[in-house]
Structure formats: structure tokens, C-alpha cells
Design a protein around this motif. Structure first.
Motif: not given
Length: 370
Positions: A1-22
Motif C-alpha cells: 500500500m502506498a503511504i501518503k506522506k502526512l502521518g498522524f502523530g498521536l502525541m498532542r491530541l485534543p484535551y478534555a476533562d477525561n482522566p481515563s483516557n489521559g
């Protein structure tokens, strides 16, 4: 599978008041994942330590459980600093597979290698272990992420030619940096014939909000292009690049990235010239080259929000406005200010930029407290 060059970095995701999911805003992140996949992008990058250890779980819930396995690629990383014995490799890895909800990783890295972490990886035979996992079909492509000088990178790639790719910090500010050595590291990786995954193309978001003099250079050439687009396209324009990771924190950032990366075009000569001119202006305004990765904050006994104080210090230098002292005092009210530093040194040990954080905190405190 050809990979498009934009990778989704899961390091700075949107925040909410939800301690169970960081504290991750799961609903917004779900919409972002769906928009990303719908646009034809497929590469996700996570790690054991992101979002307080919850990033892999978020990926498992929002991607692995909802999309066919063949429709995406996922990378995770071994936190080599946590290894105490060789059995820890299997233990941590199996936990990561479970959290991510997959039976194999498309790409898998020894995390944040530099001299110290490389010694740990060698001590516990991490590279040999990755080859074993590859033979078992649990890792498709082994590699490592890297934070050190070009000489160290050359040593690792010489001693371990079996690795297939390396993750490097590359952006137009760090390209000629003596500290990061982005150009030199890129040239070493290319010399060894390795694919490259790029992290920090926007330098922790700082290149998405540049000062007016630099911004004018970009907008005069193309008034419709975002500041972030210049940084991401710059990084993606090099040879041997598998993906450029973007740690997207909201839908607006995602949609902007998709708009110019869906049909990616490398920077032309005139655009490269614009970047070179803007680089000189921006470099002179950054006193502390922090990327806000937050590796320094997790173990801070004084709970100091180090990246925020460094951001305020840089902004004060850049714009010279008294309002930044107000923001400094507001941050102090939350607890943990520069004067509270006990100089334990854990922050410097984990800083990918090799900053002298303890001394810099004293400078920041002196600047705002005077």
C-alpha cells in the motif's frame, strides 16, 4: 500500500476533562481520525509514554477497533529507559499490542536513542529482539527514533545495518542547528540508505505562529498558505522520506494539513528561498529551542510546567509585551514555578533537545520576577 506522506502523530491530541483516557477528547479525536482516513491517509504514530501512557489505548479504540487492519499502518516504540531485564522487552511489547488492538506493528522503534538509551538497547539486545519479532511477523519494519548528534547516528546505523528506517527531527529552523544537527543526521541516514520518518516538522507548533517579519515573506509569496504548510512541505520535500508526522490537536489543524498534503507538491526553488529568508529572522527570536514535547514534565517533583514557562520567555523576547508577565503570574498560581526547581536533573536527562533546563529556569525566573 502506498503511504501518503502526512502521518498522524498521536502525541498532542485534543484535551478534555477525561482522566481515563489521559485527558484526551475522544469525540473530537474520533472525528479527526475519520477525516484523516477519509482523505486517504493511513499512518499513525504512537508510543508507550504519550498522553501519560494512554495514546496507544486511544489508537486502539478509535482506529484498530473501527477500521480493517489492512487499511492503516501503526508505529509504536519501546521505552528503553524502562528496561530492567531482557524479559521486559516481551512484556512491554505484548502490552502495547494489546493496548493498540493489533497483532503486529507495521513499524516499530527503539525509542529516543542517544548515547544513554542506545547503551540500554544494546545491554538488553533490543535490536536482536526486534529481528526476532520480525521473523515472527509481529514487527514488519524495525527502526528507531533518534535524538543525538550525527556521529552517534552513524555509529548506530553502522553497528545495526539491519534496521530499515530512522525517525529524525527535521524542520527548517533545526536544519543547521549545532544542537539538533538535522542536516547532518539526514545525510547520515541517507548515506546508509535508510527510509526516514520526520518528527517535529513544525517544532512543537512554534513554526505555525511566526513573527510578522517572517510571516510577510511567506504571505507575500502565497497569501493563502498557512505557516504550518510551509514547515510540513519543507520537511516532506527531501528524498527518502516515508512520512512527516504532525501532532495535530484540533480539526482545523488536520483540515489544513490535508489541504496541501493530499496532493503533495515539493517546495520549488522560489519557495525554498522564502524559507531560507524567514529562517534567519525566526532563529534570531528563539532564545530557548523547546518543542513542548513534555518529556521533561512527567517526572518533575515540583510539577513545573517547563514548556509553558519557556514559551512565555520566548514570546516576551519576540514581542516585548508586558502581558506576558501577567501570563507568567497566572501560571505560577497553578503551582510549580521556576523558583521551585530542586535541580534533580531528571528533566535534562529526558530532554530530546539537550537543553540545560535547570539553568534556563533560573533565567526565566530572573526575567519575569525582576
Amino acid at each position: 500500500m502506498a503511504i501518503k506522506k502526512l502521518g498522524f502523530g498521536l502525541m498532542r491530541l485534543p484535551y478534555a476533562d477525561n482522566p481515563s483516557n489521559g485527558n484526551v477528547d475522544m469525540e473530537t479525536t474520533k472525528k479527526m481520525v475519520d477525516a484523516y482516513m477519509k482523505a486517504g491517509f493511513t499512518y499513525f504514530d504512537t508510543a508507550a509514554v504519550y498522553h501519560g501512557g494512554h495514546s496507544e489505548e486511544v489508537f486502539g479504540e478509535l482506529v484498530a477497533k473501527r477500521y480493517p487492519r489492512e487499511s492503516f499502518q501503526v508505529t509504536s516504540k519501546m521505552p528503553v529507559w524502562n528496561l530492567k531485564e531482557e524479559g521486559d522487552l516481551d512484556k512491554i511489547f505484548n502490552e502495547q499490542l494489546k493496548k493498540c488492538g493489533v497483532e503486529y506493528f507495521d513499524y516499530y522503534f527503539m525509542h529516543a536513542l542517544g548515547n544513554g538509551n542506545y547503551q540500554s538497547a544494546e545491554k538488553f539486545h533490543g535490536f536482536e529482539w526486534m529481528q526476532k519479532m520480525k521473523a515472527e511477523g509481529k514487527i514488519k519494519h524495525p527502526g528507531f527514533s533518534f535524538h543525538d548528534n550525527a556521529e552517534m547516528l552513524d555509529k548506530i546505523l553502522t553497528e545495526h545495518p539491519e534496521v530499515e528506517l530512522v525517525q529524525l527531527q527535521i524542520n527548517y529552523i533545526d536544519w543547521e542547528s549545532d544542537n539538533v544537527q538535522a542536516r547532518k543526521c539526514y545525510e547520515v541516514a541517507k548515506k546508509h540508505g535508510k527510509l526516514i520518518s520526520i518528527m517535529e516538522p513544525i517544532k512543537g507548533g512554534s513554526l505555525a505562529n511566526v513573527m510578522d517579519d517572517a510571516k510577510k515573506i511567506f504571505t507575500d509569496y502565497n497569501p493563502n498558505a498557512s505557516m504550518a504548510s510551509w514547515a510540513v512541505r519543507y520537511a516532506a520535500s527531501f528524498d527518502n522520506i516515508l512520512v512527516v508526522l504532525s501532532g495535530m490537536s484540533n480539526m482545523e489543524q488536520l483540515e489544513d494539513n490535508i489541504s496541501y498534503m493530499k496532493d503533495f507538491k515539493p517546495l520549488n526553488a522560489e519557495e525554498q528561498s522564502c524559507v531560507a529568508k524567514a529562517t534567519e529572522i525566526i532563529k534570531n527570536s528563539i532564545l530557548i529551542p523547546c518543542t513542548a514535547c513534555r518529556y521533561c514534565t512527567d517526572g518533575c517533583p515540583a510539577k513545573i510546567n517547563i514548556p509553558r514557562y519557556f514559551e512565555l520567555y520566548n514570546e516576551q523576547n519576540r514581542y516585548g509585551l508586558n502581558s506576558f508577565k501577567w501570563h507568567y503570574n497566572e501560571e505560577k498560581k497553578k503551582g510549580g514555578c521556576p523558583a521551585d526547581c530542586v535541580e534533580c536533573g531528571q528533566c535534562e536527562e529526558h530532554c530530546p533537545q539537550h537543553l540545560h533546563i535547570m539553568d534556563l529556569l533560573k533565567e526565566v525566573g530572573s526575567k519575569f520576577e525582576s
